[in-house]
Design a protein around this motif. Structure first.
Motif, PDB file in Angstrom:
ATOM      1  N   LYS A 107       0.865  -1.179   0.000  1.00 57.00           N
ATOM      2  CA  LYS A 107       0.000   0.000   0.000  1.00 57.00           C
ATOM      3  C   LYS A 107       0.900   1.226   0.000  1.00 57.00           C
ATOM      4  O   LYS A 107       1.827   1.318   0.809  1.00 57.00           O
ATOM      5  CB  LYS A 107      -0.899   0.017   1.233  1.00 57.00           C
ATOM      6  N   LEU A 108       0.641   2.138  -0.920  1.00 54.69           N
ATOM      7  CA  LEU A 108       1.392   3.393  -0.968  1.00 54.69           C
ATOM      8  C   LEU A 108       0.647   4.469  -0.197  1.00 54.69           C
ATOM      9  O   LEU A 108      -0.582   4.567  -0.266  1.00 54.69           O
ATOM     10  CB  LEU A 108       1.586   3.864  -2.408  1.00 54.69           C
ATOM     11  N   VAL A 109       1.406   5.280   0.526  1.00 49.30           N
ATOM     12  CA  VAL A 109       0.849   6.399   1.278  1.00 49.30           C
ATOM     13  C   VAL A 109       1.613   7.647   0.873  1.00 49.30           C
ATOM     14  O   VAL A 109       2.853   7.656   0.888  1.00 49.30           O
ATOM     15  CB  VAL A 109       0.991   6.168   2.807  1.00 49.30           C
ATOM     16  N   PHE A 110       0.882   8.686   0.500  1.00 51.73           N
ATOM     17  CA  PHE A 110       1.524   9.941   0.122  1.00 51.73           C
ATOM     18  C   PHE A 110       1.457  10.901   1.300  1.00 51.73           C
ATOM     19  O   PHE A 110       0.359  11.224   1.766  1.00 51.73           O
ATOM     20  CB  PHE A 110       0.844  10.532  -1.110  1.00 51.73           C
ATOM     21  N   PRO A 111       2.607  11.322   1.813  1.00 54.88           N
ATOM     22  CA  PRO A 111       2.576  12.227   2.971  1.00 54.88           C
ATOM     23  C   PRO A 111       1.924  13.551   2.598  1.00 54.88           C
ATOM     24  O   PRO A 111       1.888  13.925   1.423  1.00 54.88           O
ATOM     25  CB  PRO A 111       4.055  12.413   3.320  1.00 54.88           C
ATOM     26  N   LYS A 112       1.426  14.244   3.601  1.00 53.35           N
ATOM     27  CA  LYS A 112       0.789  15.538   3.343  1.00 53.35           C
ATOM     28  C   LYS A 112       1.761  16.496   2.670  1.00 53.35           C
ATOM     29  O   LYS A 112       1.381  17.333   1.872  1.00 53.35           O
ATOM     30  CB  LYS A 112       0.242  16.115   4.641  1.00 53.35           C
ATOM     31  N   ASP A 113       3.049  16.376   3.002  1.00 53.60           N
ATOM     32  CA  ASP A 113       4.084  17.197   2.380  1.00 53.60           C
ATOM     33  C   ASP A 113       5.278  16.307   2.046  1.00 53.60           C
ATOM     34  O   ASP A 113       5.877  15.715   2.942  1.00 53.60           O
ATOM     35  CB  ASP A 113       4.509  18.327   3.336  1.00 53.60           C
ATOM     36  N   ASP A 114       5.615  16.205   0.764  1.00 49.87           N
ATOM     37  CA  ASP A 114       6.724  15.347   0.319  1.00 49.87           C
ATOM     38  C   ASP A 114       8.048  15.665   0.996  1.00 49.87           C
ATOM     39  O   ASP A 114       8.934  14.810   1.077  1.00 49.87           O
ATOM     40  CB  ASP A 114       6.916  15.460  -1.198  1.00 49.87           C
ATOM     41  N   ILE A 115       8.207  16.876   1.488  1.00 50.90           N
ATOM     42  CA  ILE A 115       9.488  17.298   2.066  1.00 50.90           C
ATOM     43  C   ILE A 115       9.915  16.415   3.241  1.00 50.90           C
ATOM     44  O   ILE A 115      11.112  16.276   3.517  1.00 50.90           O
ATOM     45  CB  ILE A 115       9.449  18.801   2.471  1.00 50.90           C
TER      46      ILE A 115
END
Length: 194
Positions: A165-173
């Motif tokens: 499962k991929l999770v995209f953080p609220k901010d890629d930084i």
């Protein structure tokens, strides 16, 4: 199922020119900073280290010594898995100076225990970040079989070809790696401006 934390800090830091795990971005060695973050959300937390690093570790910090059976990050990952094979591992590399508790909690909340792993990914790449991920016991066991026949010991390649499962953080930084002197300066400027 129990969730243990693992800070991967046994690398050689050749690109940085100094041990990345002891650089201080947050008033303590980076490995201890991440260890403390994980200790707030995991049942137990460990530093993954090389045998020769043992004498440098602060009192009260639990460690897993690399078994030197595998190359690269799988060395630390699977040394931890062999030590506690029935737990899931929330794994963070020591070179993630902008990762924070909010992002870690987001990853935990999104965890899918039926998959091999739940991994962060940047929106830009869309690729799993194996060193900012929750590895389930099944996924780690599968990786051992994968490494027996694989031409590469890259954990990202394993995850790309696995059920995750991929999770995209609220901010890629928060997933910025600090691997070089240039990265180090960029992180410092970001921390100063925040």
């Amino acid at each position: 199922m129990k969730l243990y934390g693992l800070v991967l800090s046994g690398g050689r830091s050749t690109r940085m020119g100094q041990d990345k795990s002891v650089i201080q971005y947050h008033d303590r060695p980076q490995r201890e900073h991440i260890y403390n973050l994980l200790s707030q959300v995991c049942n137990k937390t460990f530093l993954s280290i090389r045998k020769e690093q043992e004498s440098e570790i602060s009192e009260g910090i639990s460690t897993v010594i690399d078994m030197d059976e595998y190359k690269g990050p799988f060395n630390g990952l699977l040394s931890a898995h062999y030590t506690y094979p029935k737990v899931a591992w929330l794994v963070l590399a020591c070179d993630l100076p902008l990762i924070d508790l909010k992002a870690i909690n987001q990853l935990i909340a999104a965890r899918d225990t039926k998959k091999d792993a739940t991994a962060f990914a940047t929106r830009k790449s869309g690729l799993p970040e194996p060193l900012a991920a929750i590895w389930e016991p099944r996924g780690l066991a599968n990786s051992i079989d994968y490494l027996k026949q694989a031409t590469s010991s890259c954990p990202r390649k394993f995850l790309i070809n696995s059920e995750i499962k991929l999770v995209f953080p609220k901010d890629d930084i928060v997933l910025m790696n600090a691997n070089s002197e240039e990265d180090y300066r960029e992180v410092l400027s970001k921390l100063e401006s925040s």
